[in-house]
Design an enzyme around this catalytic site. Structure first.
Site, PDB file in Angstrom:
ATOM      1  N   ASP A 118      68.918  36.493  -7.309  1.00  0.00           N
ATOM      2  CA  ASP A 118      69.559  35.144  -7.499  1.00  0.00           C
ATOM      3  C   ASP A 118      68.475  33.921  -7.039  1.00  0.00           C
ATOM      4  O   ASP A 118      68.252  33.726  -5.844  1.00  0.00           O
ATOM      5  CB  ASP A 118      70.743  34.983  -6.556  1.00  0.00           C
ATOM      6  N   PHE A 162      77.784  34.665  -2.403  1.00  0.00           N
ATOM      7  CA  PHE A 162      77.730  33.303  -2.937  1.00  0.00           C
ATOM      8  C   PHE A 162      79.152  33.539  -3.640  1.00  0.00           C
ATOM      9  O   PHE A 162      79.135  34.368  -4.548  1.00  0.00           O
ATOM     10  CB  PHE A 162      76.598  32.799  -3.615  1.00  0.00           C
ATOM     11  N   THR A 163      80.029  32.058  -3.534  1.00  0.00           N
ATOM     12  CA  THR A 163      81.272  32.140  -3.935  1.00  0.00           C
ATOM     13  C   THR A 163      81.471  32.575  -5.820  1.00  0.00           C
ATOM     14  O   THR A 163      81.874  33.547  -6.008  1.00  0.00           O
ATOM     15  CB  THR A 163      81.689  30.541  -4.079  1.00  0.00           C
ATOM     16  N   TYR A 176      70.171  23.450 -34.128  1.00  0.00           N
ATOM     17  CA  TYR A 176      71.045  24.490 -33.701  1.00  0.00           C
ATOM     18  C   TYR A 176      70.429  25.690 -33.500  1.00  0.00           C
ATOM     19  O   TYR A 176      70.486  26.316 -32.240  1.00  0.00           O
ATOM     20  CB  TYR A 176      72.220  24.797 -34.755  1.00  0.00           C
ATOM     21  N   LYS A 228      69.121  23.376  -8.781  1.00  0.00           N
ATOM     22  CA  LYS A 228      68.600  23.245  -7.489  1.00  0.00           C
ATOM     23  C   LYS A 228      67.102  23.153  -7.557  1.00  0.00           C
ATOM     24  O   LYS A 228      66.510  22.054  -7.980  1.00  0.00           O
ATOM     25  CB  LYS A 228      69.014  24.670  -6.542  1.00  0.00           C
ATOM     26  N   PHE A 241      89.400  23.651  -0.049  1.00  0.00           N
ATOM     27  CA  PHE A 241      88.659  22.537   0.510  1.00  0.00           C
ATOM     28  C   PHE A 241      88.212  21.580  -0.470  1.00  0.00           C
ATOM     29  O   PHE A 241      88.289  20.605  -0.067  1.00  0.00           O
ATOM     30  CB  PHE A 241      87.224  23.288   1.308  1.00  0.00           C
ATOM     31  N   ARG A 254      82.415  23.390   6.240  1.00  0.00           N
ATOM     32  CA  ARG A 254      82.099  24.734   5.955  1.00  0.00           C
ATOM     33  C   ARG A 254      82.835  25.386   7.052  1.00  0.00           C
ATOM     34  O   ARG A 254      81.943  25.599   8.069  1.00  0.00           O
ATOM     35  CB  ARG A 254      80.666  24.824   5.657  1.00  0.00           C
TER      36      ARG A 254
HETATM   37  C1  LIG Z   1      74.824  27.030  -7.103  1.00  0.00           C
HETATM   38  C2  LIG Z   1      74.551  28.499  -6.904  1.00  0.00           C
HETATM   39  C3  LIG Z   1      74.890  29.534  -7.805  1.00  0.00           C
HETATM   40  C4  LIG Z   1      75.880  29.010  -9.080  1.00  0.00           C
HETATM   41  O1  LIG Z   1      75.159  28.060  -9.964  1.00  0.00           O
HETATM   42  P1  LIG Z   1      76.053  26.916 -10.655  1.00  0.00           P
HETATM   43  O2  LIG Z   1      74.753  26.321 -11.326  1.00  0.00           O
HETATM   44  O3  LIG Z   1      76.543  25.938  -9.640  1.00  0.00           O
HETATM   45  O4  LIG Z   1      76.785  27.758 -11.577  1.00  0.00           O
HETATM   46  C5  LIG Z   1      74.840  30.826  -7.561  1.00  0.00           C
HETATM   47  N1  LIG Z   1      74.020  31.188  -6.449  1.00  0.00           N
HETATM   48  C6  LIG Z   1      73.652  30.269  -5.469  1.00  0.00           C
HETATM   49  C7  LIG Z   1      72.920  30.761  -4.459  1.00  0.00           C
HETATM   50  C8  LIG Z   1      73.929  28.873  -5.551  1.00  0.00           C
HETATM   51  O5  LIG Z   1      73.502  28.130  -4.629  1.00  0.00           O
END
Ligand SMILES: *Cc1c(COP(=O)(O)O)cnc(C)c1O
Length: 461
Positions: free
Chosen positions: A220, A129-130, A77, A263, A453, A387
């Site tokens: 980011d 970014f969303t 843990y 990613k 979407f 998109r």
């Molecule tokens: C995917 C992504 C995020 C968010 O990450 P998650 O692992 O999906 O929560 C933030 N910024 C960018 C540019 C991304 O491509």
């Protein structure tokens, strides 16, 4: 060493040890599947997909070393040894002082936004970014786009379309005062602009400006190694530097970072928050307990952290990145040769088809990118995503946004598909292109209230 003079392709620096069998379907089966899915590729069963280009997030293939790492999971843990391996990897490859694991990127965004943003603050960034923007807004901030204008034009060939317009930042500081701007959010690469990179020169200028005003830079860093590849290829003075060295230099110009390890870092799940400021770190290690888990696991299993630590090391290898982006460029160049209209320059993680130029006989209200994505699936079982007007949604008054860009996204998972797969994708899109005049538009039959979407349904007109 003797200099290599002969041309060499981007071929993969690995061989295949295990394969995942795919179901082959017929056109009739795919027509039924997409009709059942309401012409929305998000609603297809992945079983019915041949080549899946929906996203590059969490879909990469792990190496044998990463799989072996899973067996070394220390599921204690607290104080798992895998946490310390991950912490070492973040220090070694990115250079940040403190790291807190999170279940994925948005977990880090949530904690960081809550700590740094106060009600009424302004957060400039190179295109939104969303999830990043939503967490900034939920914390009381307002996102302001400060990317260069070229980024919004699909045919502009600027080599660093992810760059920040320094004058836009200066104006914001003048207008609101530096105290209202806790940090600038810099994305490497810019996902929503099509995987476009930022240059080191631009980041250095931004650093100079923000340091003079006491404003932090938060990276980011989701695709920082892919960004480093473009700096190595295109920026003066970087051709002989390694991707690893460029990545570390990028990080050194920032104060902290949020990471979606799904990613660049080649894992199926995971992320982290990294920061140099001790006070912010201490507050974040308090807060992570509430939202994610103890600061030494942050919502992950020990084995996940081990795979991530190994994935980070693999992601900054020059050979890996040459093949990863080499494959994306291979696909893009082939599509261009076939006369398919795509966004240029070709970005790091995918190809974006311009549906407005592909289907000029359809109005945007007839959902050209949505129907094109469905037609590509019917032709070959290749899954892409829309998109365009569907993704853009509606404004507060309930009117549809009409985005300039109406695109179909082909996102390439890392180390998953072969060059032959890329050839099949091109052949399929070429076939759809040759029959494009027969393609009719769609009408929406079901529209969810949020992020439509994902679940909207359509019928052919
Ligand atoms: C995917 C992504 C995020 C968010 O990450 P998650 O692992 O999906 O929560 C933030 N910024 C960018 C540019 C991304 O491509």
């Amino acid at each position: 060493m003797k200099k290599e003079t002969k041309k060499r392709s981007w071929a993969e620096p690995y061989k295949i040890k295990m394969v995942e069998l795919l179901k082959m379907t017929t056109v009739a089966q795919r027509k039924k599947a997409i009709t059942d899915a309401g012409y929305n590729t998000f609603l297809l069963k992945s079983e019915d997909v041949y080549i899946d280009l929906l996203t590059d997030s969490g879909t990469s293939a792990m190496s044998d070393q990463q799989w072996a790492g899973l067996m070394l999971g220390d599921e204690a843990y607290a104080g798992s040894k895998n946490f310390y391996h991950l912490d070492d990897a973040v220090k070694k490859y990115y250079g940040y002082k403190y790291m807190i694991p999170t279940h994925q990127g948005r977990g880090a965004e949530n904690i960081l936004s809550k700590i740094l943003i106060k009600d009424g603050d302004i957060i400039p960034g190179n295109m939104y970014f969303t999830t990043t923007r939503l967490h900034q807004e939920l914390a009381g901030g307002t996102f302001v786009d400060v990317i260069i204008d070229e980024a919004h034009d699909s045919t502009n060939l600027h080599p660093f379309k992810g760059n920040i317009d320094i004058t836009k930042v200066e104006k914001l500081i003048k207008k609101h005062g530096a105290k209202k701007i806790p940090y600038i959010c810099v994305a490497t690469t810019v996902n929503m602009a099509g995987g476009q990179p930022i240059s080191m020169e631009n980041l250095k200028s931004l650093r100079k400006l923000t340091q003079a005003h006491g404003i932090k830079i938060i990276l980011d860093m989701t695709r920082v190694a892919e960004n480093a590849f473009f700096i190595q290829e295109r920026e003066t003075g970087y051709a002989k530097k390694s991707i690893a060295a460029i990545v570390k230099e990028i990080c050194s110009l920032t104060d902290g970072a949020t990471m979606s390890a799904k990613k660049d870092a080649l894992v199926n799940i995971g992320g982290f928050l990294a920061i140099n400021d001790k006070d912010v770190y201490e507050e974040a290690s308090n807060m992570v307990v509430v939202y994610e888990g103890l600061h030494t696991y942050g919502g992950l299993a020990g084995r996940d952290m081990e795979a991530m630590a190994i994935g980070i090391a693999e992601s900054v290898s020059d050979e890996h990145m040459k093949a990863r982006i080499g494959q994306v460029i291979y696909l893009g160049e082939k599509l261009k040769e076939a006369g398919i209209p795509i966004v240029e320059p070709i970005g790091g993680h995918g190809i974006f088809i311009d549906a407005k130029r592909f289907l000029p006989h359809l109005k945007q209200e007839q959902f050209p990118a949505q129907v094109l994505s469905a037609e590509i699936y019917i032709d070959s079982g290749v899954r892409t995503m829309e998109r365009g007007i569907v993704s853009a949604g509606r404004n507060a008054k309930g009117e549809n946004y009409h985005p300039e860009l109406e695109l179909v996204r082909l996102t390439i998972p890392r180390r998953v598909y072969t060059q032959a797969h890329m050839d099949v994708i091109v052949e399929s899109i070429e076939n759809v292109y040759n029959n494009r005049k027969k393609i009719k538009g769609l009408k929406m039959t079901y529209e969810p209230k949020y992020l439509r979407f994902f679940q909207a349904r359509f019928k052919t007109i």
